[in-house]
Design a protein around this motif. Structure first.
Motif: not given
Length: 361
Positions: A143, A150, A137, A326, A146
């Motif tokens: 990011v 996504l 992603v 993330y 994330g």
């Protein structure tokens, strides 16, 4: 599993059978079990009472409890004996991302994975757990925290990642609760730890050659690095929680240390732990990025005459100079994931395991 281009010696290389008294639910195969992540996976599965098969191009370690199979991932004939009679398959085989062989990426990551899916179905395997990547992603821009919502990257950072997207899509689309074939994908990011064959050795080699003097950007960009034991833990939790009525079916999950760290701080801790100097000079991000683009263009133009492989590439600049971390909240809710090893302990254990590469002052 580092799929080489050489023809493997196919077939079983040990005569040990899966322990008959182990219930089928605890019988598994690790595809790519001779690689960095795969070996750690095998060790933790054995410690938790699983009977383990390994399928790979090569056998990199000895263990009388493990049943080894050698073969080509794209060959159903090679793969079938390794997955027959098991309930769960962990698929963590992949070529090294640093390779420039686009054909190999497509063949192993996509075509090989399609063969894994079909062979597992025909063999009656119930669960397939894929090692994917959070980079599926990542478009090369920031990011921050994330989520799995996504979309896939429309401009993946490299061809390797493009084939990882195709791979993950194939595995998740194959999940069929009504047909008793369940799949899920684990997306780690920045795997490191003892016996790492990529990150730490490459970092040390660059430091020895004087190539680790510069920080790209302001040095504050947060990134996820994930200790290998935590990655394995996420895979095993996913396998144990995956069922026909679970929220894991056909879904992907980020697995990290849940502790993002500035990219250059992490590298510096590894380097100084091994007696190398940390990077100290700064290059503005966009200067570094455009310079890398020019070097890549030059390498392409000169390719008919000479093969150049710049170490300073747009992909590496993007990875080094942007935020990319993330959220693990989905994995926490669905499978009760929590990192087993903290970042401080993970770095200390990694540095200790690579003392043989330290700089002698």
């Amino acid at each position: 599993m580092e799929q080489a281009e050489a023809e493997p010696a196919r077939g079983r290389v040990t005569r040990t059978r899966l322990t008959e008294h182990v219930p089928k639910a605890k019988r598994c195969t690790v595809i790519g079990g001779s690689g960095f992540l795969g070996q750690h996976m095998v060790e933790q599965l054995l410690a938790r009472g699983y009977a383990v098969n390994v399928f790979d191009m090569r056998q990199s370690f000895e263990d009388p409890r493990v049943h080894f199979f050698l073969g080509d991932l794209c060959s159903a004939q090679d793969l079938c004996p390794a997955v027959k009679g098991v309930s769960t398959v962990f698929h963590c085989a992949s070529p090294p991302p640093s390779s420039s062989n686009r054909e190999l990426f497509y063949r192993v990551n996509y075509l090989g994975t399609k063969n894994v899916i079909e062979t597992c179905r025909e063999a009656g395997v119930q669960k397939l757990i894929l090692t994917s990547s959070a980079s599926v992603v990542f478009n090369g821009s920031d990011v921050k925290n994330g989520s799995e919502d996504l979309p896939y990257a429309t401009h993946p950072i490299d061809y390797y990642t493009k084939t990882k997207i195709l791979q993950e899509q194939a595995v998740l689309d194959a999940s069929d609760p009504d047909g008793n074939f369940l799949t899920t994908a684990i997306r780690p990011h920045g795997i490191f730890g003892p016996r790492d064959t990529n990150m730490v050795p490459v970092l040390v080699d660059a430091a020895r050659k004087g190539k680790m003097k510069f920080i790209i950007g302001n040095g504050k960009n947060l990134v996820d690095f994930t200790f290998v034991d935590n990655v394995v833990h996420g895979h095993i939790l996913a396998a144990e929680r995956l069922s026909r009525d679970s929220s894991l079916c056909g879904k992907a999950f980020h697995i990290t240390n849940d502790d993002p760290i500035p990219f250059w701080t992490f590298l510096s801790r590894i380097l100084t732990g091994l007696n190398y100097e940390a990077p100290k000079y700064r290059i503005p991000y966009w200067v570094a990025y455009y310079l890398a683009c020019l070097l890549s263009l030059l390498a392409m133009l000169l390719s008919p005459l000479v093969q150049l492989q710049p170490t300073f590439t747009p992909m590496r600049v993007a990875l080094a100079g942007t935020f990319h971390y993330y959220s693990c909240e989905k994995a926490k809710r669905a499978m009760g994931y929590r990192p087993l090893v903290t970042m401080d302990d993970a770095v200390a254990r990694t540095v200790q395991s690579f003392r043989h590469l330290q700089r002698v002052k």
